[in-house]
Design a protein around this motif. Structure first.
Motif, mmCIF file in Angstrom:
data_model
loop_
_atom_site.group_PDB
_atom_site.id
_atom_site.type_symbol
_atom_site.label_atom_id
_atom_site.label_comp_id
_atom_site.label_asym_id
_atom_site.label_seq_id
_atom_site.Cartn_x
_atom_site.Cartn_y
_atom_site.Cartn_z
ATOM 1 N N THR A 105 42.160 21.095 47.880
ATOM 2 C CA THR A 105 43.111 20.659 47.089
ATOM 3 C C THR A 105 42.497 22.010 46.042
ATOM 4 O O THR A 105 43.471 22.943 45.823
ATOM 5 C CB THR A 105 43.952 20.065 45.746
ATOM 6 O OG1 THR A 105 44.349 19.140 47.495
ATOM 7 C CG2 THR A 105 44.851 20.198 45.296
ATOM 8 N N TYR A 106 41.597 22.244 45.646
ATOM 9 C CA TYR A 106 40.720 23.627 44.901
ATOM 10 C C TYR A 106 39.365 24.179 45.419
ATOM 11 O O TYR A 106 39.504 24.990 44.316
ATOM 12 C CB TYR A 106 40.804 22.167 43.647
ATOM 13 C CG TYR A 106 41.379 21.259 42.589
ATOM 14 C CD1 TYR A 106 42.828 21.586 42.004
ATOM 15 C CD2 TYR A 106 41.583 19.946 43.222
ATOM 16 C CE1 TYR A 106 43.463 20.992 41.846
ATOM 17 C CE2 TYR A 106 42.554 18.927 42.912
ATOM 18 C CZ TYR A 106 43.408 19.548 41.692
ATOM 19 O OH TYR A 106 44.718 18.963 41.167
ATOM 20 N N TRP A 137 41.375 21.152 34.806
ATOM 21 C CA TRP A 137 39.255 20.895 35.009
ATOM 22 C C TRP A 137 39.425 22.043 36.441
ATOM 23 O O TRP A 137 38.607 22.771 36.199
ATOM 24 C CB TRP A 137 38.433 20.748 34.681
ATOM 25 C CG TRP A 137 38.714 20.423 33.518
ATOM 26 C CD1 TRP A 137 38.891 20.608 32.338
ATOM 27 C CD2 TRP A 137 37.791 18.280 33.186
ATOM 28 N NE1 TRP A 137 39.087 19.646 31.274
ATOM 29 C CE2 TRP A 137 38.198 18.644 31.507
ATOM 30 C CE3 TRP A 137 37.651 17.235 33.779
ATOM 31 C CZ2 TRP A 137 37.426 17.488 30.834
ATOM 32 C CZ3 TRP A 137 37.286 16.557 32.736
ATOM 33 C CH2 TRP A 137 37.583 16.333 31.301
ATOM 34 N N LEU A 138 40.026 21.249 37.464
ATOM 35 C CA LEU A 138 39.758 21.401 38.463
ATOM 36 C C LEU A 138 40.717 22.345 38.790
ATOM 37 O O LEU A 138 40.498 23.697 39.613
ATOM 38 C CB LEU A 138 40.235 20.103 39.698
ATOM 39 C CG LEU A 138 39.512 19.694 39.691
ATOM 40 C CD1 LEU A 138 39.897 17.700 40.396
ATOM 41 C CD2 LEU A 138 38.279 19.239 40.276
ATOM 42 N N PRO A 142 38.524 31.788 44.629
ATOM 43 C CA PRO A 142 37.371 32.534 45.231
ATOM 44 C C PRO A 142 36.364 32.150 45.592
ATOM 45 O O PRO A 142 35.934 31.493 44.164
ATOM 46 C CB PRO A 142 37.249 33.551 43.698
ATOM 47 C CG PRO A 142 39.083 32.812 43.385
ATOM 48 C CD PRO A 142 39.296 31.472 43.535
ATOM 49 N N GLY A 143 35.330 33.100 45.972
ATOM 50 C CA GLY A 143 34.005 32.978 46.112
ATOM 51 C C GLY A 143 33.981 32.758 47.465
ATOM 52 O O GLY A 143 34.572 32.128 48.856
ATOM 53 N N ARG A 144 32.484 32.681 48.065
ATOM 54 C CA ARG A 144 31.830 31.416 49.101
ATOM 55 C C ARG A 144 31.562 30.361 49.229
ATOM 56 O O ARG A 144 30.888 29.549 48.169
ATOM 57 C CB ARG A 144 30.469 31.824 49.669
ATOM 58 C CG ARG A 144 29.964 30.980 50.936
ATOM 59 C CD ARG A 144 28.704 31.668 51.300
ATOM 60 N NE ARG A 144 27.688 31.552 49.927
ATOM 61 C CZ ARG A 144 26.556 31.896 50.008
ATOM 62 N NH1 ARG A 144 26.402 32.638 50.617
ATOM 63 N NH2 ARG A 144 25.471 31.540 49.016
ATOM 64 N N ARG A 159 40.001 29.044 40.305
ATOM 65 C CA ARG A 159 40.283 30.153 39.812
ATOM 66 C C ARG A 159 39.149 31.018 40.114
ATOM 67 O O ARG A 159 39.441 32.626 39.428
ATOM 68 C CB ARG A 159 41.706 30.356 38.565
ATOM 69 C CG ARG A 159 42.597 30.190 38.828
ATOM 70 C CD ARG A 159 43.934 30.127 37.908
ATOM 71 N NE ARG A 159 43.967 29.737 36.943
ATOM 72 C CZ ARG A 159 43.820 28.398 36.291
ATOM 73 N NH1 ARG A 159 45.046 27.512 37.341
ATOM 74 N NH2 ARG A 159 43.828 28.029 35.255
ATOM 75 N N ILE A 160 38.187 30.070 39.267
ATOM 76 C CA ILE A 160 37.201 30.714 38.872
ATOM 77 C C ILE A 160 36.360 31.882 40.116
ATOM 78 O O ILE A 160 35.715 30.912 40.713
ATOM 79 C CB ILE A 160 36.027 29.972 37.921
ATOM 80 C CG1 ILE A 160 37.088 30.028 36.927
ATOM 81 C CG2 ILE A 160 34.835 31.152 37.468
ATOM 82 C CD1 ILE A 160 35.830 28.830 35.777
ATOM 83 N N ASP A 161 35.669 32.603 40.153
ATOM 84 C CA ASP A 161 35.540 32.958 41.293
ATOM 85 C C ASP A 161 33.595 33.303 41.158
ATOM 86 O O ASP A 161 32.603 33.734 40.425
ATOM 87 C CB ASP A 161 35.397 35.265 41.044
ATOM 88 C CG ASP A 161 34.691 35.625 42.173
ATOM 89 O OD1 ASP A 161 34.247 35.086 43.165
ATOM 90 O OD2 ASP A 161 34.768 36.902 43.001
#
Length: 332
Positions: free
Chosen positions: A267-268, A234-235, A273-275, A240-242
């Motif tokens: 670590t994750y 899950w982490l 991606p994203g702020r 990888r999710i924006d």
């Protein structure tokens, strides 16, 4: 009017057919509540174990003028149905329920989401499901608060361990009352410590007693097996999710201590991606949204407004929430 009576006002129920194969499509009544300002930016609040959406009572009062707020109680919790054994409770079933509520029941487009404790696992699974459906279904921001989302660095309580043990789980639940469980949480996971006379602790006791929530604890606690098995996946998917992601952590938590948040951030989250931002709230324990609702609300408002600011405390107050790191977007 006590907190539970207030929480019931304006609430609705809808039926959920469980997707867990072992449950054979069994239907469960789900408690759902909407409050705040209709038409304002939407905020979805996702609760943890062993409590319920009522955990967000104080936070909704802080944000009701700026947000249209949506909550629900997962099956087995709060004011929702609590099917007894052999009903199987699952993080994946609850994630599908959450996605169903967001996309079909509430029909949200532009929204934000805050998760706590077990709800952060549900939230991460749901984010992956939403991303697989359509990137446009993702929230604008995700706020993850104190949660055992990396078990090797967390501390299970003796009560959780006893509930998880097949040999002792049902006897442990049978020896526990709703009032005992609420009082124990008040004295160990809130800051400052709270007694049973505290309105929020009394509300927890009432929610635990509803539909025999104590009796299903040996079943609902088994989410920890799913977490131990799948949390790294899950982490990694979250990384990888924006979607803009903010960690908000109460400093005094001994169940999900700061080392959990530090590891997950480094670590994750930091380089995803994203702020992304990482806040620590000095005056709070595990239930940061209850202990410091004003601080959490201000973090949410600042984030939603895309406010630029350097690493500092809110309002430069020594006791204020501390932005300890940030990355992406305006964070650099």
């Amino acid at each position: 009017m006590d907190i539970v009576d207030e929480w019931r006002q304006g609430a609705t129920y809808f039926e959920w057919a469980s997707t867990a194969p072992a449950n054979g499509g069994a239907a469960v009544e789900v408690f759902s509540r909407r409050c705040g300002t209709p038409g304002a930016p939407a905020l979805v609040c996702v609760h943890g174990f062993p409590t319920a959406s009522i955990d967000y009572h104080a936070l909704t009062r802080e944000l009701d003028a700026q947000f249209d707020i949506f909550t629900l109680d997962f099956p087995g919790y709060g004011l929702s149905g609590k099917p007894p054994h052999p009903y199987v409770y699952s993080l994946y079933d609850d994630a599908r329920l959450l996605v169903h509520a967001i996309t079909e029941i509430w029909q949200l487009g532009d929204y934000r989401m805050i998760t706590h404790d077990r709800g952060s696992s549900v939230g991460m699974i749901a984010l992956a499901m939403l991303a697989d459906q359509d990137q446009r279904n993702l929230p604008a921001d995700v706020f993850m608060t104190n949660a055992n989302i990396f078990l090797p660095l967390a501390n299970l309580t003796a009560f959780q361990v006893a509930l998880l043990d097949e040999a002792t789980g049902r006897a442990t639940a049978a020896a526990t009352t709703a009032e005992m469980l609420a009082a124990g949480l008040g004295m160990t996971t809130f800051m400052p410590r709270r007694t049973p006379s505290d309105p929020e602790i009394a509300a927890l006791a009432e929610c635990f007693a509803h539909n025999d929530g104590i009796g299903v604890l040996p079943d609902t606690v088994k989410y920890l097996h799913e977490r131990a098995r799948d949390e790294t996946g899950w982490l990694e998917r979250l990384s990888r999710i924006d979607v803009d992601t903010t960690l908000i952590w109460g400093l005094h938590d001994s169940v999900a201590p700061l080392r959990v948040a530090n590891h997950v951030w480094q670590t994750y989250v930091k380089d995803k991606p994203g702020r992304n931002r990482y806040w620590v709230v000095p005056g709070a324990d595990h239930y940061v949204q209850c202990d410091a609702p004003g601080e959490v609300a201000e973090i949410i408002r600042l984030t939603a407004a895309s406010t630029n600011f350097a690493l500092q405390t809110i309002g430069d107050r020594p006791e204020g929430a501390v932005l300890v790191d940030q990355s992406g977007g305006d964070g650099g």
